[in-house]
Design an enzyme around this catalytic site. Structure first.
Site, PDB file in Angstrom:
ATOM      1  N   GLU A  78       2.141  -9.890  -7.951  1.00  0.00           N
ATOM      2  CA  GLU A  78       0.803  -9.861  -8.555  1.00  0.00           C
ATOM      3  C   GLU A  78       0.750  -9.085  -9.860  1.00  0.00           C
ATOM      4  O   GLU A  78      -0.253  -9.110 -10.550  1.00  0.00           O
ATOM      5  CB  GLU A  78      -0.210  -9.280  -7.562  1.00  0.00           C
ATOM      6  CG  GLU A  78      -0.065  -7.786  -7.260  1.00  0.00           C
ATOM      7  CD  GLU A  78       0.957  -7.462  -6.179  1.00  0.00           C
ATOM      8  OE1 GLU A  78       1.834  -8.306  -5.925  1.00  0.00           O
ATOM      9  OE2 GLU A  78       0.886  -6.359  -5.624  1.00  0.00           O
TER      10      GLU A  78
ATOM     11  N   LYS B 155     -11.397  -7.698 -16.154  1.00  0.00           N
ATOM     12  CA  LYS B 155     -11.559  -7.633 -17.605  1.00  0.00           C
ATOM     13  C   LYS B 155     -11.421  -9.004 -18.290  1.00  0.00           C
ATOM     14  O   LYS B 155     -12.242  -9.383 -19.117  1.00  0.00           O
ATOM     15  CB  LYS B 155     -10.502  -6.683 -18.170  1.00  0.00           C
ATOM     16  CG  LYS B 155     -10.730  -6.313 -19.598  1.00  0.00           C
ATOM     17  CD  LYS B 155     -11.442  -5.007 -19.631  1.00  0.00           C
ATOM     18  CE  LYS B 155     -11.998  -4.648 -20.960  1.00  0.00           C
ATOM     19  NZ  LYS B 155     -12.795  -3.410 -20.815  1.00  0.00           N
TER      20      LYS B 155
ATOM     21  N   ASP C 135     -17.353  -4.448 -21.739  1.00  0.00           N
ATOM     22  CA  ASP C 135     -18.017  -4.561 -20.440  1.00  0.00           C
ATOM     23  C   ASP C 135     -19.524  -4.310 -20.538  1.00  0.00           C
ATOM     24  O   ASP C 135     -20.320  -5.116 -20.062  1.00  0.00           O
ATOM     25  CB  ASP C 135     -17.412  -3.571 -19.429  1.00  0.00           C
ATOM     26  CG  ASP C 135     -15.910  -3.732 -19.312  1.00  0.00           C
ATOM     27  OD1 ASP C 135     -15.401  -4.802 -19.700  1.00  0.00           O
ATOM     28  OD2 ASP C 135     -15.243  -2.792 -18.838  1.00  0.00           O
TER      29      ASP C 135
ATOM     30  N   GLY D 214       0.850  -1.190   0.000  1.00  0.00           N
ATOM     31  CA  GLY D 214       0.000   0.000   0.000  1.00  0.00           C
ATOM     32  C   GLY D 214       0.879   1.231   0.000  1.00  0.00           C
ATOM     33  O   GLY D 214       2.098   1.107   0.125  1.00  0.00           O
TER      34      GLY D 214
ATOM     35  N   GLY E  21     -18.405  -1.180 -26.021  1.00  0.00           N
ATOM     36  CA  GLY E  21     -17.260  -1.770 -25.336  1.00  0.00           C
ATOM     37  C   GLY E  21     -17.620  -3.149 -24.798  1.00  0.00           C
ATOM     38  O   GLY E  21     -18.797  -3.525 -24.722  1.00  0.00           O
TER      39      GLY E  21
ATOM     40  N   HIS F  20       6.401  -6.896  -6.328  1.00  0.00           N
ATOM     41  CA  HIS F  20       4.983  -7.223  -6.501  1.00  0.00           C
ATOM     42  C   HIS F  20       4.796  -8.453  -7.391  1.00  0.00           C
ATOM     43  O   HIS F  20       4.814  -8.330  -8.615  1.00  0.00           O
ATOM     44  CB  HIS F  20       4.243  -6.025  -7.094  1.00  0.00           C
ATOM     45  CG  HIS F  20       4.108  -4.895  -6.131  1.00  0.00           C
ATOM     46  ND1 HIS F  20       3.054  -4.789  -5.255  1.00  0.00           N
ATOM     47  CD2 HIS F  20       4.924  -3.854  -5.852  1.00  0.00           C
ATOM     48  CE1 HIS F  20       3.210  -3.713  -4.497  1.00  0.00           C
ATOM     49  NE2 HIS F  20       4.345  -3.138  -4.848  1.00  0.00           N
TER      50      HIS F  20
ATOM     51  N   CYS G 279       5.509  -6.102  -0.289  1.00  0.00           N
ATOM     52  CA  CYS G 279       5.878  -4.686  -0.256  1.00  0.00           C
ATOM     53  C   CYS G 279       5.639  -4.090   1.138  1.00  0.00           C
ATOM     54  O   CYS G 279       6.269  -4.526   2.099  1.00  0.00           O
ATOM     55  CB  CYS G 279       5.136  -3.937  -1.369  1.00  0.00           C
ATOM     56  SG  CYS G 279       5.731  -2.258  -1.613  1.00  0.00           S
ATOM     57  N   TYR G 280       4.695  -3.162   1.272  1.00  0.00           N
ATOM     58  CA  TYR G 280       4.385  -2.616   2.606  1.00  0.00           C
ATOM     59  C   TYR G 280       4.026  -3.753   3.566  1.00  0.00           C
ATOM     60  O   TYR G 280       4.359  -3.709   4.750  1.00  0.00           O
ATOM     61  CB  TYR G 280       3.217  -1.639   2.470  1.00  0.00           C
ATOM     62  CG  TYR G 280       2.714  -1.064   3.766  1.00  0.00           C
ATOM     63  CD1 TYR G 280       3.344   0.021   4.358  1.00  0.00           C
ATOM     64  CD2 TYR G 280       1.605  -1.622   4.405  1.00  0.00           C
ATOM     65  CE1 TYR G 280       2.878   0.552   5.557  1.00  0.00           C
ATOM     66  CE2 TYR G 280       1.129  -1.105   5.605  1.00  0.00           C
ATOM     67  CZ  TYR G 280       1.765  -0.018   6.173  1.00  0.00           C
ATOM     68  OH  TYR G 280       1.300   0.505   7.356  1.00  0.00           O
TER      69      TYR G 280
END
Ligand code: XMP
Length: 585
Positions: free
Chosen positions: A174, A373, A230, A57, A228, A172, A84-85
């Site tokens: 992720e 997405k 979505d 974060g 689009g 990271h 990380c944090y």
């Protein structure tokens, strides 16, 4: 929010920012549903999970009031991964120390794991590319921990106490740019925590349909469809759940669309067999409301509210009870500060005040609000939507307005040792917080690497561009007073259409995830604007890499754009996300 899986095996402790959701997404991609909790959640409420992940974060462990965790989680016997944090928090809580960094490290770095890197790095050891975004780092590791990986700027890029099943990484795993990130997370989930797969978006379709029926009740659903992915998938899900008489889709011509878009969307909805599809021309309303607006957040709010006005007008003409359907996906809610502590990076047009009111009044249905997405595309494929449509590049709801930058005053460029400082501001994201800073233009060799170094070193910029071609020497350019006008939008649309045509012809379209084309008010009295090319690769839009283009195609593109009346120069955005965002505003 609907709890799709009754007993999530993994809990993610949110320490602020968007990273917790990126982790949740990656974990889901690996077939395991993870639930996000506020970082301070009591250990007894987290009992029964197979593992805990403490996210990265924007805070520093030294700041008063920075997010913490219940220390009992470290003695609960559950496996813990601090990122990380999260790593810094864990190290400090267990007796280690954290050093405040003088300057940040944002972007790509090279990790080297130690000989005994342990289970977290199974099939992911050795030298490898990772993604960093931090200032502070662990300076002494707690008792029982060993260092398992280093970079040349961070001595504690990975630490582990295998006996207690406590792991920490400064980078990271992720984000897509960490080469072995997926393997590292998979090792944590399956080898260390012992998870079993329990999540597949395709299998969620019946549940989503049930959710639509529950939320909508005996009302009907009105959609703004943009063409689009979505909104079209969300619309199709409602059509499937409620039947065609109860679902309406309106395509609003905002005057901010790309060339040929209205026709494309009309064709698409015809092919979906939709009977309740209409086109509403609201371009003069939108453009009038935006005329003197230059602030990016103001633009987003105004556009969102204009959509609410159009909706009110249309719904007044319809019989029965109608609620609004939206294709909002998970990341849209995050970047708008939707999660507990996330910093506001950008307000999405479907999260403005008028929409929030509808949410509060339960007059909205968002069937995709928990999906990412790529999951939405998977659902679309399962629903039988055509592949060439599902593979379309994303396009932002506020349209070309956020790609048409404006300045209220004339300003000069400034010559620095590093390049030209262009005093046109764009939005960025650094250390998980929003920035709004000028741009640096550079020329010469080794551009992408220099862009990383320069954004790390220079506090005053968040983006670096190169000059790919110009009708004038750079020293003759200046920032021109400008607004959102039909003329400038036309210029942008023309350049955008050139880019799209050449990209399709050359197949470059398939090599990038998205290719925004941006108009900036930099030029001369005769040619007041310039174009910025922004091709990026990404997985989910949350992080992105600037992509280099074949020099021959770039030369062709540049030449064609430079022949558009009113265009002075063509720039190329070299910035990754972070520190830049994909869109400039
Ligand atoms: P940024 O610029 O935040 O963009 O890096 C990430 C992705 O989100 C898209 N984007 C939007 N999409 N409404 C949308 O529907 C918006 O207001 C909006 N703003 C950005 C952007 O195109 C990219 O794919």
């Amino acid at each position: 929010m609907t709890n799709y899986v009754p007993n999530p095996q993994i809990a993610i402790l949110d320490t602020g920012g968007q990273y917790c959701h990126m982790i949740a997404r990656k974990v889901r991609e690996l077939g395991v549903y993870a639930e996000v909790f506020p970082s301070g959640t009591a250990a007894n409420l987290l009992a029964g999970r197979k593992g805990l992940i403490i996210s990265g974060g924007p805070a520093s462990v030294y700041e008063a009031g920075s997010p913490g965790v219940d220390l009992a989680i470290f003695s609960s016997g559950q496996a813990v991964l601090g990122i990380c944090y999260g790593q810094q928090l864990m190290a400090r809580a267990l007796g280690g120390t954290v050093r405040k960094g003088a300057k940040g490290e944002y972007g790509l770095a090279v990790l080297e794991t130690t000989a005994e890197a342990g289970p977290l790095f199974r099939d992911a050891d050795g030298k490898q590319q990772i993604w960093m975004s931090h200032r502070d780092s662990v300076s002494t590791v707690p008792g029982g921990f060993e260092v398992t990986g280093r970079t040349n700027t961070c001595e504690t890029a990975a630490i582990a106490d295998a006996a207690r099943r406590l792991y920490g990484v400064q980078f990271h795993p992720e984000v897509a740019h960490t080469r072995h990130g997926r393997q590292i997370l998979s090792n944590f989930l399956f080898d260390i925590c012992g998870c079993t797969p329990d999540w597949d978006p395709k299998h969620r379709i019946p549940l989503v349909q049930q959710q639509i029926l529950d939320v909508v009740g005996d009302r009907n659903v009105f959609f703004f469809v943009s063409g689009g992915v979505d909104s079209t998938v969300a619309y199709s899900l409602c059509l499937k759940a409620l039947g065609k008489d109860r679902v309406r889709g309106t395509y609003v011509d905002t005057g901010l669309m790309r060339e040929g878009e209205t026709k494309f969307v009309q064709g698409l909805f015809e092919s979906l067999g939709s009977e309740g599809f209409h086109v509403e021309d609201a371009s003069s309303e939108f453009l009038t409301a935006l005329h003197e607006v230059r602030d990016p957040e103001k633009k987003r709010h105004i556009i969102g509210e204009q959509f609410v006005h159009v909706q009110d007008r249309i719904l007044k003409q319809l019989d029965g009870h109608w609620i609004l359907g939206q294709g909002t996906i998970y990341p849209d809610t995050i970047e708008s500060g939707g999660s507990a502590k996330a910093d506001l990076i950008k307000t999405h047009h479907n999260r403005v005040a008028g929409i929030q009111k509808l949410i509060d009044e339960k007059r909205i249905v968002e069937p995709l609000a928990l999906f990412y997405k790529d999951e939405v595309r998977e659902i679309g494929r399962e629903l039988g939507l055509p592949a060439e449509f599902l593979d379309r590049h994303p396009f932002p709801g506020p349209g070309l307005a956020i790609r048409c930058l404006c300045s209220s005053v004339a300003l000069d460029l400034e010559r620095l040792d590093e390049g030209w400082l262009i005093p046109v501001k764009s939005v960025g994201v650094q250390g998980d917080s929003r920035t709004y800073k000028p741009i640096l233009a550079i020329t010469g060799e080794n551009l992408h690497q220099r862009a990383i170094d320069l954004t790390n070193a220079m506090e005053q910029v968040n983006r670096v561009v190169s000059v790919t071609g110009s009708n004038y020497p750079v020293e003759k350019l200046s920032v021109q007073p400008s607004a959102i006008t039909p003329l400038r939008l036309d210029r942008l649309r023309t350049a955008d259409a050139i880019v799209r045509r050449i990209c399709l012809e050359s197949d470059f379209e398939k090599r990038v995830w998205q290719f925004p084309v941006v108009l900036i008010p930099v030029g001369t009295a005769a040619a007041p604007d310039s174009i910025v090319l922004r091709p990026v690769d990404s997985v989910d839009g949350m992080t992105a890499e600037s992509v280099a283009m074949d020099p021959a195609i770039l030369a062709r593109l540049t030449a064609e754009i430079l022949s558009v009346p009113g265009i002075a120069s063509v720039f190329y955005d070299l910035t990754h996300k972070p520190p830049g965002t994909i869109e400039w505003e």
